[in-house]
Design a protein around this motif. Sequence first.
Motif, PDB file in Angstrom:
ATOM      1  N   HIS A 196      36.955  78.215  48.552  1.00 50.67           N
ATOM      2  CA  HIS A 196      37.620  78.616  49.626  1.00 50.67           C
ATOM      3  C   HIS A 196      37.670  79.924  50.135  1.00 50.67           C
ATOM      4  O   HIS A 196      38.534  80.885  50.230  1.00 50.67           O
ATOM      5  CB  HIS A 196      39.334  78.770  48.867  1.00 50.67           C
ATOM      6  N   ASN A 230      40.120  82.392  52.264  1.00 44.70           N
ATOM      7  CA  ASN A 230      41.435  82.411  51.666  1.00 44.70           C
ATOM      8  C   ASN A 230      41.710  83.696  50.887  1.00 44.70           C
ATOM      9  O   ASN A 230      40.880  83.900  50.038  1.00 44.70           O
ATOM     10  CB  ASN A 230      41.632  81.112  50.840  1.00 44.70           C
ATOM     11  N   CYS A 281      40.894  83.458  47.089  1.00 47.37           N
ATOM     12  CA  CYS A 281      39.285  83.262  46.467  1.00 47.37           C
ATOM     13  C   CYS A 281      38.702  84.422  45.371  1.00 47.37           C
ATOM     14  O   CYS A 281      39.179  85.385  45.753  1.00 47.37           O
ATOM     15  CB  CYS A 281      38.380  83.032  47.704  1.00 47.37           C
ATOM     16  N   ASP A 324      37.243  77.974  53.771  1.00 47.27           N
ATOM     17  CA  ASP A 324      38.735  77.371  53.815  1.00 47.27           C
ATOM     18  C   ASP A 324      39.125  77.504  55.290  1.00 47.27           C
ATOM     19  O   ASP A 324      39.976  78.426  55.909  1.00 47.27           O
ATOM     20  CB  ASP A 324      39.604  77.962  52.858  1.00 47.27           C
ATOM     21  N   THR A 345      42.755  76.905  56.137  1.00 47.32           N
ATOM     22  CA  THR A 345      43.759  78.162  55.940  1.00 47.32           C
ATOM     23  C   THR A 345      43.328  79.202  57.135  1.00 47.32           C
ATOM     24  O   THR A 345      44.226  80.046  57.488  1.00 47.32           O
ATOM     25  CB  THR A 345      43.501  78.764  54.571  1.00 47.32           C
ATOM     26  N   HIS A 379      39.126  70.960  53.418  1.00 50.27           N
ATOM     27  CA  HIS A 379      39.327  72.220  54.022  1.00 50.27           C
ATOM     28  C   HIS A 379      38.200  72.649  54.831  1.00 50.27           C
ATOM     29  O   HIS A 379      38.444  73.603  55.594  1.00 50.27           O
ATOM     30  CB  HIS A 379      39.739  73.287  52.811  1.00 50.27           C
TER      31      HIS A 379
END
Length: 264
Positions: free
Chosen positions: A21, A24, A27, A52, A55, A90
């Motif tokens: 991720h 993010n 992370c 990600d 996001t 994602h």
Amino acid sequence: MEALRIGGQIDCETLWISDIHLGNIHCKAGYLLQLLQRVHCKRLYLVGDIVDVWTMQRRVHWPQAHSDVVAHLQQMSREGVEVIYVPGNHDRIFRDFNNTRFGNFVICEKAYHMTANGRRLLVVHGDELDEAVRYSRVNRVLGDFAYALVMSANRMCHRLRATFGQPYWSLAGWIKLHVARAEEAIGAFESAAIALAEREGVDGIVCGHLHHPALRQCGGVLYCNDGDWVENCTAVIEDAQGELHLLRAIGSCQAQEPVLLAFS
């Protein structure tokens, strides 16, 4: 289950990591980078949700550590490590490049891996198993909202423990193990993954997505979830004999010592 502390370089045939991720705020790129610097492998599977993108459409968090992880992965590929990228939900945008190869780097929706001891493993991210866990759009929205709250609390807990010199501990992981609905969802996901492996006629399955690391033999199927780098900071390696092991990063980002979890 016996936990063995290992130090120095980690030599292995294959490394599986997922749910990093990048981009993010939750992370744990610092933990991952220090582990990658110690692992020497011939093959690396990136099992989805590496970046990600989902996001980052709402909010981008990209400190230097995230760029350092990307640079290190690129370096591994240049140095001859075969990198197989199986995009997740994602980073599903990269599924548009299915079966595309860039030197030692290949993108595919799913992969098959043959271990050194002759076991054939299916490698998928795991979001294709969501219907076994979430049954309605309302539950999905409520679940995503609750998870966001849990991860915010997890981040605060990490900061507080770091202030007092305590090692990383996953509040989110603890909640998953102690909430009945979460335990039920984990069980449903694992059963669906095992059923998928049986349909594919393989000896085991390696996936991510769930953020719940596990490695165990279930009847004739080896179920392996390599976890994540948001809550648990885990990965899976294959040793020279073809056996799989779960790695967990512990300690502070400044003095990290991975622990090998040996399963009987």
